[in-house]
Design an enzyme around this catalytic site. Structure first.
Site, PDB file in Angstrom:
ATOM      1  N   ASP A 118       0.803  -1.221   0.000  1.00 17.04           N
ATOM      2  CA  ASP A 118       0.000   0.000   0.000  1.00 17.04           C
ATOM      3  C   ASP A 118       0.833   1.266   0.000  1.00 17.04           C
ATOM      4  O   ASP A 118       0.435   2.292  -0.555  1.00 17.04           O
ATOM      5  CB  ASP A 118      -0.939   0.020   1.207  1.00 17.04           C
ATOM      6  CG  ASP A 118      -0.187   0.258   2.516  1.00 17.04           C
ATOM      7  OD1 ASP A 118       0.674  -0.581   2.866  1.00 17.04           O
ATOM      8  OD2 ASP A 118      -0.462   1.276   3.182  1.00 17.04           O
TER       9      ASP A 118
ATOM     10  N   ASP B 264       5.674   0.373   3.349  1.00 14.08           N
ATOM     11  CA  ASP B 264       5.912  -0.849   4.114  1.00 14.08           C
ATOM     12  C   ASP B 264       5.704  -2.061   3.221  1.00 14.08           C
ATOM     13  O   ASP B 264       5.561  -1.936   2.002  1.00 14.08           O
ATOM     14  CB  ASP B 264       5.005  -0.890   5.344  1.00 14.08           C
ATOM     15  CG  ASP B 264       3.524  -0.707   4.964  1.00 14.08           C
ATOM     16  OD1 ASP B 264       3.196  -0.817   3.772  1.00 14.08           O
ATOM     17  OD2 ASP B 264       2.705  -0.448   5.873  1.00 14.08           O
TER      18      ASP B 264
ATOM     19  N   TYR C 128      -5.584   0.726   8.986  1.00 14.04           N
ATOM     20  CA  TYR C 128      -6.698   1.025   8.076  1.00 14.04           C
ATOM     21  C   TYR C 128      -8.011   0.680   8.757  1.00 14.04           C
ATOM     22  O   TYR C 128      -8.821  -0.093   8.249  1.00 14.04           O
ATOM     23  CB  TYR C 128      -6.524   0.287   6.747  1.00 14.04           C
ATOM     24  CG  TYR C 128      -5.387   0.869   5.945  1.00 14.04           C
ATOM     25  CD1 TYR C 128      -5.532   2.087   5.287  1.00 14.04           C
ATOM     26  CD2 TYR C 128      -4.152   0.236   5.895  1.00 14.04           C
ATOM     27  CE1 TYR C 128      -4.483   2.652   4.584  1.00 14.04           C
ATOM     28  CE2 TYR C 128      -3.097   0.796   5.188  1.00 14.04           C
ATOM     29  CZ  TYR C 128      -3.272   2.001   4.539  1.00 14.04           C
ATOM     30  OH  TYR C 128      -2.224   2.565   3.844  1.00 14.04           O
TER      31      TYR C 128
ATOM     32  N   GLU D 178       5.734   9.780   2.970  1.00 12.30           N
ATOM     33  CA  GLU D 178       5.389   8.436   2.517  1.00 12.30           C
ATOM     34  C   GLU D 178       4.403   8.486   1.352  1.00 12.30           C
ATOM     35  O   GLU D 178       3.372   9.146   1.426  1.00 12.30           O
ATOM     36  CB  GLU D 178       4.780   7.621   3.651  1.00 12.30           C
ATOM     37  CG  GLU D 178       4.567   6.154   3.290  1.00 12.30           C
ATOM     38  CD  GLU D 178       4.194   5.310   4.490  1.00 12.30           C
ATOM     39  OE1 GLU D 178       4.366   4.077   4.428  1.00 12.30           O
ATOM     40  OE2 GLU D 178       3.728   5.870   5.506  1.00 12.30           O
TER      41      GLU D 178
END
Length: 509
Positions: free
Chosen positions: A84, A87, A235, A486
């Site tokens: 995603d 990571d 999430y 990120e």
């Protein structure tokens, strides 16, 4: 006084020398962008996020095969899909949303993509192949691969992962209507993409979408309750699952032409916004400026408002149009009911991390709705303010140009685009030497020196759009500050469609 203030002071002198272009660029304004180049890079980014066995056509060649045993210890094949963000966990909830948005981008603006359309379709199929695997067992949807705590405790390349690849699923006994609903939406939207080029694959996607929607609707509940420790706070679903069920039904209505799904919308649209705090306008109903991997309310309204089939139902489309207009009024800077903020440099801001996820997703919706306003010669009225399609497009263009470099930092927030862009992004694979440079294994803590290094990342994740600047328009370019540095798939996915539009309409001011 800042540089732009000083530049304004010297405006008359610059006028005499005819150097107005330099002034505007120095202030982060007016620079013309190569939207076609940005489009190509925004799609290329997805190759850098691939998990599994990479194809011979892989262009982001510092990435190699990874996670080739995902699911095998549990007797299922879950190889593939996307990481995603920075990571190495595969979270299906944001992955499915990114897939839906890639598909919607192609459906709305694919005609402007030219030779990049094939790459966009490949990016979608990389996701749908995996989502088919995730839904291959009836009554079960696999929703995550990888222990998030172990993964976030390490700084490892995906090619080196030795953290547990734990598999998480939802079932009839442990429901997850939001993640299953978003998966159904992704499959349904993507089925339209392949309707002519690969009819059998398209039908497979649509049939699976129907099955998964039925599973999500019949077994209602949030995966927060069954998988909370593993999906929260990463999430976690904050807005309830009703919006995902409506979102999936809308895409199934569009993809299947089946009245059941259209009627489902009519019967259930009143549930929208019921699990979130809303700002009301004269007590007539909710204004939602929310759209992203968690909350689909604004997207549902815009999709219904702009789809010819759903527009046949007068009651449904009237509700959707009203809500969509309210959404627009919540975004326009000049609107008396604005519910978002703008930085001094003009960037849209909403609470929460990775701000550019809001900017790109909302920009996409505004652009789609602007096209509908243009086709119907309609306008949006926000109190004493009236906005037409040109005003919405102008606002979106200001956001796109800000992201690409027309901002007080004179920095592009897309890696590899422009002369100045983030070089120390919060991304494991990008920040560690590639397998070609360092073929030996780098273990969990072996990557720490690279994380704390002040050197630029050795591998450019071309096309990645990072979380973005602070609300005061500054950007520190630090791996530590993941909220700013990120990248994520759900920042890029809606941006693909927006860039395609401006590639074809480059002269719009």
């Amino acid at each position: 006084m800042g540089w732009c203030g000083l530049a304004s002071f010297f405006l008359l002198l610059l006028l005499l020398f005819g150097d107005i272009v330099m002034l505007r660029v120095a202030c982060g304004e007016g620079k013309q962008h190569d939207y076609g180049d940005a489009l190509a890079k925004s799609i290329l980014f997805f190759e850098g996020q691939r998990s599994g066995e990479l194809p011979s056509t892989q262009r982001m060649n510092w990435r190699k095969n990874s996670a080739l045993q995902d699911g095998f210890q549990f007797g299922v094949d879950l190889v593939g899909g996307y990481y995603d963000a920075g990571d190495n966990v595969k979270y299906n909830f944001p992955m499915a949303f990114s897939t839906t948005m890639l598909a919607w981008s192609v459906l709305e603006f694919g005609e402007f993509m030219d030779w990049e359309l094939q790459h966009a379709n490949e990016a979608i199929r990389w996701a749908t192949d995996y989502l088919l695997k995730s839904t291959n067992i009836q009554g079960t949807v696999f929703v995550q691969v990888g222990d998030p705590y172990a993964d976030h405790n390490c700084w490892e390349r995906p090619e080196d992962m030795d953290t547990p690849r734990t598999v998480y699923n939802v079932t009839q006994q442990r429901p997850g209507s939001e993640v299953a609903g978003e998966t159904a939406a992704a499959l349904a939207a993507s089925s339209i993409i392949y309707r002519w080029s690969d009819p059998s694959y398209s039908q497979k996607l649509l049939s699976r979408a129907m099955e998964v929607f039925d599973f999500a609707d019949r077994n209602r509940g949030s995966y927060n309750d069954s998988l909370g420790p593993w999906v929260c706070p990463f999430y976690c679903d904050w807005s309830g699952y009703e919006d995902e069920l409506l979102w999936a039904a809308a895409w199934l209505c569009k993809a299947s032409n089946n009245a059941y799904y259209c009627n489902y919308l009519v019967e259930n649209i009143h549930t929208m916004g019921s699990h979130q705090e809303n700002i009301t306008n004269n007590e007539q109903g909710p204004i939602s400026g929310e759209f992203g991997w968690d909350n689909k309310d604004a997207g549902i309204n815009v999709l219904i408002s702009t789809d010819s089939q759903m527009r046949n139902n007068e009651s449904l489309v009237n509700t959707a149009n009203w809500n969509a207009d309210n959404f627009v009024c919540g975004i326009l800077p000049e609107s008396p009911t604005k519910i978002v903020n703008y930085s001094p440099g003009g960037l849209l801001f909403k609470p929460g991390g990775s701000n550019l996820q809001h900017t790109t997703a909302i920009s996409f919706l505004l652009l789609v709705y602007a096209n509908q306003l243009n086709q119907t010669n309609a306008v949006v009225k926000c109190g004493n303010i009236t906005a037409n399609s040109d005003r919405l497009i102008s606002l979106v263009k200001s956001q796109v140009d800000y992201i690409l470099g027309n901002n007080p930092m004179n920095m592009s927030y897309m890696v590899g685009y422009g002369e100045k862009f983030p070089e120390k992004i919060h991304h494991r694979g990008s920040s560690l030497p590639s397998m070609d440079q360092h073929p030996d294994h780098i273990d969990c803590k072996g990557g720490t020196p690279y994380f704390i290094s002040e050197n630029p990342n050795p591998n450019w994740l071309i096309g990645a759009v990072v979380g973005g600047p602070y609300p005061n328009d500054t950007y520190p370019d630090s791996r530590y500050l993941f909220v700013q540095s990120e990248p994520t798939t759900y920042i890029n996915a809606p941006f693909v469609g927006v860039l395609a539009f401006f590639k074809a309409h480059i002269n719009i001011n």
